[in-house]
Each structure stands twice: as structure tokens, then as C-alpha cells.
Design a protein around this motif. Structure first.
Motif, PDB file in Angstrom:
ATOM      1  N   ARG A  44       0.837  -1.205   0.000  1.00  0.00           N
ATOM      2  CA  ARG A  44       0.000   0.000   0.000  1.00  0.00           C
ATOM      3  C   ARG A  44       0.881   1.268   0.000  1.00  0.00           C
ATOM      4  N   LEU A  71      -6.959   2.914  -5.946  1.00  0.00           N
ATOM      5  CA  LEU A  71      -8.389   2.675  -5.700  1.00  0.00           C
ATOM      6  C   LEU A  71      -8.627   1.211  -5.347  1.00  0.00           C
ATOM      7  N   GLN A  72      -7.974   0.317  -6.074  1.00  0.00           N
ATOM      8  CA  GLN A  72      -8.139  -1.118  -5.798  1.00  0.00           C
ATOM      9  C   GLN A  72      -7.718  -1.462  -4.383  1.00  0.00           C
ATOM     10  N   ARG A  73      -6.735  -0.742  -3.874  1.00  0.00           N
ATOM     11  CA  ARG A  73      -6.239  -1.037  -2.521  1.00  0.00           C
ATOM     12  C   ARG A  73      -7.045  -0.335  -1.435  1.00  0.00           C
ATOM     13  N   GLY A  74      -8.085   0.402  -1.831  1.00  0.00           N
ATOM     14  CA  GLY A  74      -8.909   1.097  -0.848  1.00  0.00           C
ATOM     15  C   GLY A  74      -8.303   2.397  -0.367  1.00  0.00           C
ATOM     16  N   ILE A  75      -7.283   2.873  -1.070  1.00  0.00           N
ATOM     17  CA  ILE A  75      -6.657   4.152  -0.701  1.00  0.00           C
ATOM     18  C   ILE A  75      -7.621   5.283  -1.046  1.00  0.00           C
ATOM     19  N   THR A  76      -7.782   6.216  -0.113  1.00  0.00           N
ATOM     20  CA  THR A  76      -8.768   7.277  -0.336  1.00  0.00           C
ATOM     21  C   THR A  76      -8.176   8.406  -1.178  1.00  0.00           C
TER      22      THR A  76
ATOM     23  N   HIS B 166     -16.336   0.592   2.559  1.00  0.00           N
ATOM     24  CA  HIS B 166     -15.071   1.216   2.968  1.00  0.00           C
ATOM     25  C   HIS B 166     -15.128   1.569   4.446  1.00  0.00           C
ATOM     26  N   LYS B 171     -16.549   7.342   1.110  1.00  0.00           N
ATOM     27  CA  LYS B 171     -16.695   6.288   0.104  1.00  0.00           C
ATOM     28  C   LYS B 171     -17.950   5.449   0.351  1.00  0.00           C
ATOM     29  N   PHE B 215     -13.581  -0.119 -10.930  1.00  0.00           N
ATOM     30  CA  PHE B 215     -12.281  -0.771 -10.787  1.00  0.00           C
ATOM     31  C   PHE B 215     -12.471  -2.072 -10.025  1.00  0.00           C
ATOM     32  N   LEU B 216     -11.476  -2.951 -10.140  1.00  0.00           N
ATOM     33  CA  LEU B 216     -11.595  -4.273  -9.527  1.00  0.00           C
ATOM     34  C   LEU B 216     -11.112  -4.229  -8.078  1.00  0.00           C
TER      35      LEU B 216
END
Lengths: 111, 351
Positions: A44, A71-76, B166, B171, B215-216
Motif C-alpha cells: 500500500r 483505488l483497488q487497494r482502498g486508498i482514499t 469502505h 466512500k 475498478f476491480l
């Protein structure tokens, strides 16, 4: 017909770089893959560094790739923008710190 | 933010045949992308065959107190389809007579079905090993009559699986509606307070993560680690596992993809991420999906696309294990969603 230097579709062709020099291409992608593996830094954290550096080197392919990766990693988006400001601060600071050289030169040349 | 279902908006995409047209024409018809069938054939995995039934997934109605932007069910407060007690009785017959170890109740918000509690009580007596209710969390806080749901779940040892896109408000609310995050956090606290999600309690609480856009999902383990840390640090909330699920290009998510001009890129990403080793574990091979009116489908997505099982048996009242086992799974291009990357199922990654 509109012509530009960058085509987003070229990003997907990146691995084809190896076709004209398999040995060096494979070495690069092996290295690339290893760099982004979890180590002392998390994947990350590495993703955020990559996103920031992408802006510094102004690579549109990299910006697309690492925005999606973040985005895939959930980073805002707040984290992404902060990372970008870090790169901007270093980039701006790098210009500004050379001002010392300018000042030195002026001081030397002026009476 | 949308506030009504596609059906209420009289959208073209409320029609399953219109969705299937999108999934079959354009980039797939002109050969820019291979069809799912041809991709399966490349690795000698076509036709995809059903194995022994392990999971019975029952959709007890499309009514929901939320209108999530990505909902593949197109659920919402304006949807009135609801499973009757007669159909539930037919499901109970199958539950008692099948070797399925998992019962998975879904919706909409399944708790909004007026016979939901009766059904849970009756089904719990059948000795199912894993009894899942897919709760959107906010229903627990939506109305006083639902406030005791955590205790009800505990009484019947229900495994609660809840959506949580999230660990931040922005989000979550963007995908699921204003105020959803705060209510979800409160509901998770209510569940934790009686033992759900607490290690060693035996009361299972899992969360489901859907990407909030085109996105995936990333690595499930890494996302779980980040979710656990953030929810514990920020709200002192605990849960067991996080299931990362890929958004399938149907219903409201398809509508979003088309409206935001992301449809083609998303399909390219899905096809590019196709993982042949995920195919053998996709959920349709060991799951049967029952619609609110008792019809049988290979999965919840096929249910929404009105693609019934390829079998003489079409309805739960005609259930016949011999006729359903080894049936050919009905596929279309949306199936790329379950075979992308580490694969996706209602239980998250499949490899």
C-alpha cells in the motif's frame, strides 16, 4: 484526425517492450515486480510512493495505472492528494533550493 | 446520488433482455473482446458444469431500505417483490431433504420480508451447518421493530454477512447513500456488543467489500488488514473476515458504467484479469439461487438477468437433485466478473 503523443491504449502494451529485447525486458519486469512486493514497506505504501513519483516524472501511463492501483487497494482520494502534495513540495523545493546557488552567484558578482 | 430503482425510473436497463443485449453486442460481437464462452473453451472448461449442491441461496425479496449505486438486484424501497410463506415452505422442504450445508438468505434487505423471522426460526431447526443472513446493517437501525435483530440472530446462531464498502464515511455514503456509514457503524457496535465478530464467541460477523466505482477489488487479505485496523482504531469495532467481491456489469452497476462511459474499459479490465484457475471454484458450480417467486437460477446474477437453470426443473417445488446436478451452467459476459483476478463469489475470493 486528432494525433497525440500519448495513447491510453499503449499502457496495456507495456509488456510488449520485451519483444525487441527479451533479456533486458524480462530483467526489468522481474526487478519491477520485486520492487513492489511487500517488504519493509507495505504494498500500500509503495503504491502511494509510485503514484507520487508518477506525477513528478509526469508519466500519464503511470498516473492512470497507479490511480487505479490505489483505488483497488482502498486508498482514499485524500491520501492520494496528500501523496501528490509531498511530490509537489519536493519538486518545488528542489527548484527553490537552487535559489541559494543563484544568491551565491549574485553575491559573488555584485559589488 | 440515485434514490430510486431502474424499474421505478422506467429505465431501459430495468429489462434483463436489454442488459443481455449490451453484454452480447458491441465489443463482444465485433470481436474486440472474446466472449466468456470462447475464453472457457480456450482452457477446455466449456461447458461449465454444476457439481453437488452445497449452498442454497434464497432471495426473499427485492425490497430494501437502501438504494445503493451499484446494486445488481436493483433493489430499493419501491420494489415490492416478496417471497410468500407458501414458497418458503417449499424451500424448507428442500432444505430438509438436501445435503446442502449452507443456507444463504439475501434480498434486498431480507429482514423486510414480513415472514423473515418465521422462516429463520423454521430453517434453523433443519440443522444447516452455516446459516447466513446478508444484512445491509442499516436495517438494524432503520426502525424500532428491527432494533432487536442482533439478539434474534444470536438466538438462532445466524452467521451475519454485511456490506461495508469502505472504512471511511465518504466512500461508503457515496455508494450506499447519505448517512449509511454512521448507521452501519452503530449497527456493527450493536452486533459487537452481544458478541458478534468477537474472537472466540462463535457468532460470525463477516463484511463484504465492493469497489466503489469502475475498478476491480485489490488483494482481499490486504484489504481485510486495512479494514480491521481502521475499524478497530477509529470505532473499536471487530469482525471476522472481509470478502472482496467484484462488481458484475449488470443492473445499476451496468447503468453506472454506461452513464460514466466506463463500460468498455471495465469489460477490458475484466477480460484482461480473466484467471482460468478461478473457474473451477466459481460459486455457480455448488450453489443454487432461488428467486422470490421460487424459480431456480445458477446464481443471484443470473436471477437478475432472468437466465433460469438449464434443466427440466425450473421451480423449487419441482426440486430434484439428480436432474439439477451436473447441469450446464448458463453463462454470458457478466461471468467474467467472477473469474477476474483471485475470482469472486458471495464468499469473496475463490483462490
Amino acid at each position: 484526425m486528432q494525433k497525440t503523443y500519448y495513447d491510453p491504449a499503449d499502457l496495456k502494451k507495456f509488456s510488449k517492450i520485451s519483444e525487441w529485447n527479451e533479456t533486458l525486458g524480462e530483467k526489468f519486469f522481474d526487478y519491477y515486480g520485486k520492487v513492489f512486493e511487500e517488504g519493509a514497506l507495505s504494498e500500500r505504501e509503495k503504491s502511494l510512493i509510485a503514484l507520487a513519483v508518477s506525477h513528478t516524472v509526469q508519466c500519464p501511463y503511470c498516473i492512470d495505472a497507479y490511480t487505479g492501483d490505489a483505488l483497488q487497494r482502498g486508498i482514499t482520494k485524500e491520501e492520494m492528494m496528500e501523496a501528490l502534495h509531498v511530490s509537489a513540495a519536493i519538486r518545488g523545493g528542489a527548484s527553490l533550493v537552487h535559489g541559494v546557488q543563484m544568491m551565491n552567484k549574485v553575491n559573488k558578482l555584485e559589488m | 446520488m440515485i434514490h430510486t430503482s431502474l424499474q421505478k425510473r422506467n429505465s431501459d436497463l430495468a429489462q434483463s433482455n436489454r442488459q443481455l443485449e449490451f453484454l452480447s453486442n458491441g465489443i463482444f460481437k465485433n470481436g474486440d473482446l472474446p466472449t466468456f464462452k470462447s475464453k472457457l473453451s480456450e482452457t477446455a472448461q466449456f461447458p461449465l458444469k454444476a457439481k453437488k449442491l452445497e449452498i442454497l441461496q434464497i432471495n426473499v425479496g427485492y425490497m430494501c431500505n437502501q438504494v445503493c449505486a451499484h446494486c445488481h438486484v436493483d433493489a430499493g424501497p419501491d420494489r415490492k417483490e416478496i417471497m410468500t410463506r407458501d414458497t418458503m415452505l417449499q424451500c424448507l422442504d428442500v432444505i430438509k431433504n438436501t445435503g446442502a450445508h449452507t443456507l444463504d438468505l439475501t434480498g434486498g434487505a431480507p429482514e423486510m420480508n414480513p415472514d423473515f423471522r418465521w422462516f429463520v426460526e423454521e430453517a434453523a431447526k433443519a440443522g444447516i451447518k452455516d446459516f447466513i443472513v446478508r444484512s445491509n446493517l442499516t436495517i438494524i437501525r432503520a426502525n424500532k421493530k428491527y432494533h432487536d435483530l442482533p439478539q434474534f440472530f444470536k438466538k438462532h446462531n445466524v452467521h451475519v454477512i454485511s456490506s461495508m464498502p469502505h472504512w471511511t464515511q465518504g466512500k461508503t455514503d457515496k455508494q450506499r447513500g447519505d448517512g449509511v456509514f454512521a448507521k452501519s457503524i452503530q449497527a456493527l457496535k450493536d452486533l459487537n456488543a452481544i458478541g458478534y465478530g468477537i474472537p472466540g464467541s462463535g457468532l460470525r460477523l463477516d463484511l463484504v467489500y465492493n469497489p466503489s466505482g469502475a475498478f476491480l477489488p485489490g488483494n482481499q487479505d490486504a484489504l481485510q488488514r486495512d479494514f480491521k485496523k481502521a475499524l478497530l482504531d477509529d470505532f473499536n469495532i471487530q469482525f471476522h473476515n472481509l470478502f472482496a467481491i467484484t462488481n458484475l456489469p449488470i443492473a445499476r452497476f451496468l447503468d453506472y458504467l454506461i452513464a460514466s462511459e466506463n463500460y468498455e474499459d471495465y469489460m477490458y479490465n475484466l477480460v484482461e484479469a480473466y484467471n482460468p484457475s478461478a473457474v473451477s471454484n466459481v460459486m455457480c458450480t455448488n450453489t443454487l439461487s432461488v428467486s422470490w417467486d421460487g424459480y431456480l437460477f445458477d446464481c443471484d446474477f443470473n436471477q437478475m438477468l432472468e437466465l433460469p437453470v438449464n434443466s427440466k426443473v425450473k421451480h423449487i417445488s419441482e426440486y430434484n437433485e439428480d436432474l439439477l446436478e451436473n447441469r450446464e451452467i448458463v453463462i454470458s459476459q457478466h461471468c467474467y466478473g467472477c473469474t477476474a483476478g483471485a475470482g469472486s463469489s458471495c464468499q469473496g475470493s475463490v483462490i
